[in-house]
Design an enzyme around this catalytic site. Structure first.
Site, PDB file in Angstrom:
ATOM      1  N   GLU A   1      10.288  29.058   2.182  1.00 48.20           N
ATOM      2  CA  GLU A   1      10.667  28.656   1.106  1.00 48.20           C
ATOM      3  C   GLU A   1      12.181  29.154   0.121  1.00 48.20           C
ATOM      4  O   GLU A   1      12.585  30.691   0.248  1.00 48.20           O
ATOM      5  CB  GLU A   1       9.120  29.372   0.070  1.00 48.20           C
ATOM      6  CG  GLU A   1       9.553  29.388  -1.448  1.00 48.20           C
ATOM      7  CD  GLU A   1       8.453  30.316  -2.548  1.00 48.20           C
ATOM      8  OE1 GLU A   1       7.715  30.685  -1.786  1.00 48.20           O
ATOM      9  OE2 GLU A   1       8.441  30.160  -3.938  1.00 48.20           O
TER      10      GLU A   1
ATOM     11  N   ASP B   1       7.068  33.158  -1.271  1.00 50.55           N
ATOM     12  CA  ASP B   1       7.109  34.702  -1.424  1.00 50.55           C
ATOM     13  C   ASP B   1       5.387  34.903  -1.817  1.00 50.55           C
ATOM     14  O   ASP B   1       4.254  34.053  -2.108  1.00 50.55           O
ATOM     15  CB  ASP B   1       7.299  34.319  -3.053  1.00 50.55           C
ATOM     16  CG  ASP B   1       8.847  34.486  -3.516  1.00 50.55           C
ATOM     17  OD1 ASP B   1       9.186  34.745  -1.866  1.00 50.55           O
ATOM     18  OD2 ASP B   1       9.731  33.910  -3.809  1.00 50.55           O
TER      19      ASP B   1
ATOM     20  N   ASP C   1       3.344  34.822  -4.173  1.00 52.15           N
ATOM     21  CA  ASP C   1       3.003  34.479  -5.640  1.00 52.15           C
ATOM     22  C   ASP C   1       2.580  33.422  -6.180  1.00 52.15           C
ATOM     23  O   ASP C   1       1.880  32.790  -5.020  1.00 52.15           O
ATOM     24  CB  ASP C   1       4.059  35.111  -6.763  1.00 52.15           C
ATOM     25  CG  ASP C   1       5.439  34.048  -6.303  1.00 52.15           C
ATOM     26  OD1 ASP C   1       5.465  33.189  -5.317  1.00 52.15           O
ATOM     27  OD2 ASP C   1       6.565  34.099  -7.357  1.00 52.15           O
TER      28      ASP C   1
ATOM     29  N   ASP D   1       3.095  30.618  -7.018  1.00 50.46           N
ATOM     30  CA  ASP D   1       4.267  29.737  -6.502  1.00 50.46           C
ATOM     31  C   ASP D   1       4.134  29.783  -5.098  1.00 50.46           C
ATOM     32  O   ASP D   1       4.128  28.356  -4.271  1.00 50.46           O
ATOM     33  CB  ASP D   1       6.042  29.535  -6.760  1.00 50.46           C
ATOM     34  CG  ASP D   1       6.026  28.593  -7.575  1.00 50.46           C
ATOM     35  OD1 ASP D   1       5.251  28.272  -8.504  1.00 50.46           O
ATOM     36  OD2 ASP D   1       7.261  28.531  -8.299  1.00 50.46           O
TER      37      ASP D   1
END
Ligand code: 0RA
Length: 656
Positions: A438, A511, A513, A515
């Protein structure tokens, strides 16, 4: 106890000892699959009793002591004395290999199938096993144990502790089997509540009118302990469940009947989506790899709709027939057949091999569909399906041309790979790994930190396209997706060829998180829809970057979750520093290598599809176009650091 039981049984028990010597021959593995096989075996017998009309309630209870209890309200196992063997039928069933749970095969039109190894195998692989029979106003009981000789340590499997006994009077009817899997046989003897529960729900859909009750006595929370599944609509309810968060465009069509000694049941309903979801079963057992029943079904569907398209003038004489895929776009279907001697093939025995099944299903289904399509009241739905198929065919043609051009281009320019891919130098695909990373900055660190001999890096800029909401041509137009396809080398959809895969491991690195979770979901959806074997054959992994670094003096520890952090902080005293990583981008190349990429010490989660229908539902919930179910889901699983988030979740759990 076992010792005082008559000696004549010793020869009988030899069979059970053989099972214990080679469990794999009877239940496949001694891992979780084999363990749960024991449950299915006993449940299958209860279902046979129910499908013959004698029982309508089946309970499965996971007990605190590690045993599993299966109850039905059927006629009760036969208790009469076997004329030749001189012992009760219960004892024969539980000690004689192959006598099996199907005491008298004449009673059953189609019995268990894959499992079908018999209740005696369950007994052989258990520490103990008890049978309670309620019939003729009498409560009968019998217990079996596996005993170890204290001197030789040889284990005798499934010995009766005493003959079948009358222990009381009763007005109840039915059979209760309780068994405790033997820890000396199985890698792990703990039953999975999810596995059992999902399977019972599936069985409830497939056996309409039978109430399935699941209870997990091992958990404290009263609300989560018990679940009941009863579907009077059977396959219609099943398809309704699969389509719950999709937009349907037709009523469900149901076809059920007996033909040439087989039972065939089909439910079909179309949605406005572009994917095909066909779930098939043979004798209640899922066949994710398809087989002759699916082939027959698809052939009938294609022919019936093409005939209808000609009759209704949508296809002119000069036009070619539409392809099967075109008629299956947006189709959700469940196909369940019952056959006499099912032959399961393939690596995971997930494919039906019986050649006689194909023409039987094809003819039967073809006739039924033709009748259905002629019926005046079905015209509007049929027209919608035709329209959709015609559009699908146009797109398919356009895509084929585009792909041909792309292929030629590839060949001409000798695959001028995806500018962004940093390939590895090694040429052995079996050793190579592709990291899909990412963001450009993390991608940069990964490129510098990697071992370039076997690790390739493909950074993704922004978010790739959500393939759930798009047609194939749009999916292919997306640059991120295209570079991924080129990098992997396998092609997609019907062209998919795993033997061309250039990397043994495909590792998604995003990540921890929201996203990151979204990107993971998008990528997994794409693989699920267009490269399924990549997942089912175990090539897809999730990289797990650490969340924390704890440092004291020279020593530093990386922690991958809160539990590990607490562990690391235990007794550490004063004077340490704690760093929390918010994203991959915060790590320098060395750190990224050390924590996430180095095969020595990194953590990877392999992505698998435990339960195909559940995976289908999850992909729909997460990536489909209805917002509410997704919100519910995300609210429910707001902690994106838990790896359990990749587990499929059911709608009721979302609601709970
Ligand atoms: C064959 C004959 C009879 C009962 C059963 C099978 C039977 C088997 C199982 C397995 C689990 N639950 C079961 N319940 C019944 C007896 C037929 C009769 O009553 O004469």
């Amino acid at each position: 106890m076992a010792q005082n039981y008559t000696a004549k049984d010793i020869t009988v028990l030899d069979g059970l000892d053989a099972v214990r010597m080679r469990p794999g021959m009877y239940i496949g593995t001694t891992g979780p699959r084999g363990l749960h096989h024991l449950v299915w075996e006993i449940v299958d017998n209860a279902i046979d009793e129910a499908s013959n009309g004698y029982a309508d309630e089946i309970s499965v209870t996971l007990k605190k002591d590690g045993s599993c209890e299966v109850t039905d309200n059927g006629r009760g196992l036969p208790v009469d004395i076997h004329p030749k063997l001189g012992v009760s039928a219960v004892e024969v069933i539980y000690t004689q290999l192959h006598a099996g749970g199907k005491f008298d095969n004449k009673n059953y039109a189609y019995s268990g199938g894959l499992h079908g190894v018999g209740a005696s195998v369950v007994n052989a692989l258990s520490e103990w096993c008890t049978v309670d029979v309620y019939r003729d106003f009498t409560h009968y009981q019998m217990r079996f144990e596996s005993v170890e000789d204290p001197k030789t340590h040889k284990i005798t499997s499934g010995r009766p502790c005493a003959p079948l006994e009358k222990v009381g009077n009763t007005r109840k009817r039915g059979t209760v089997i309780c068994f405790k899997p033997d820890w000396r046989v199985f890698e792990d003897t703990e039953f999975s509540a999810d596995t059992v529960r999902h399977r019972l729900r599936e069985l409830a859909y497939l056996n309409k009118g039978v109430r399935f009750i699941f209870t997990d006595e091992r958990i404290k929370d009263e609300n989560l302990r018990r679940r009941e599944y009863l579907y009077d609509g059977g396959l219609i309810d099943f398809v309704g469940y699969l389509n719950k968060d999709k937009t349907v465009i037709t009523e469900p069509m149901l076809f059920e009947g007996d033909t040439s000694g087989m039972r065939v049941r089909v439910c079909i309903q179309y949605t406005d989506s572009y994917t095909e979801s066909l779930f098939s079963f043979v004798n209640n057992i899922p066949t994710p790899e398809g087989g002759t029943h699916e082939t027959g079904f698809k052939a009938a569907l294609t022919k019936a709709f093409n005939d209808y398209a000609r009759k209704s003038g949508v296809l002119k004489e000069k036009d070619n027939n539409l392809a099967g895929d075109d008629f299956r776009e947006g189709m959700t279907a469940v196909l369940a057949v019952n056959v006499k001697n099912p032959q399961f093939e393939g690596q995971t025995k997930g494919r039906l091999g019986n050649t006689e099944v194909r023409p039987i299903v094809e003819n039967w289904m073809g006739e039924r569909l033709a009748v259905y399509l002629e019926d005046l009241k079905n015209q509007s739905g049929a027209k919608l399906i035709l329209d959709k198929a015609v559009k699908a065919a146009k797109v398919r043609e356009a895509t084929r041309k585009a792909r041909d051009v792309a292929r030629q281009k590839n060949e001409l320019e000798a695959a001028p790979l995806v500018g962004k891919l940093s390939s590895c130098t090694g040429r052995d695909a079996k050793l190579n790994e592709l990291f899909i990373v990412e963001g450009d900055s993390a991608g940069g660190s990964a490129k510098q930190g990697r071992d370039r001999r076997f690790q390739a890096i493909l950074p993704l800029r922004g978010k790739p396209l959500n393939s759930e909401k798009k047609r194939l041509d749009q999916v292919l137009a997306n640059e991120e997706i295209r570079s991924m396809i080129t990098a992997l080398g396998t092609g997609i959809g019907e062209d998919f060829d795993i033997s061309r895969l250039k990397y043994d491991k495909v590792i998604i690195l995003s990540d921890a998180d929201q996203d990151g979770a979204h990107i993971r979901a998008i990528l997994l959806t794409f693989f699920y829809r267009y490269m399924k074997p990549l997942i089912t054959e175990g090539h897809v992994y999730m990289g797990m970057p650490p969340l924390y670094k704890v440092q004291k003096g020279e020593k530093s520890v990386y922690c991958y979750d809160d539990r590990e952090l607490n562990e690391a902080l235990k007794g550490i005293g004063k004077g340490y520093t704690l760093q929390r990583y918010k994203g991959l981008g915060e790590m320098n190349p060395e750190q990224l290598w050390e924590t996430t990429m180095n095969p020595e010490g990194r953590k990877l989660t392999q992505v698998s599809i435990e339960d195909d229908t559940e995976a289908e539902r999850m992909v729909t919930i997460l990536m489909g176009d209805k917002v509410e179910p997704r919100k519910d889901y995300i609210f429910m699983y707001a902690d994106f650091n838990k790896k359990d988030n990749f587990k499929p979740v059911t709608a009721e759990e979302v609601k709970a």
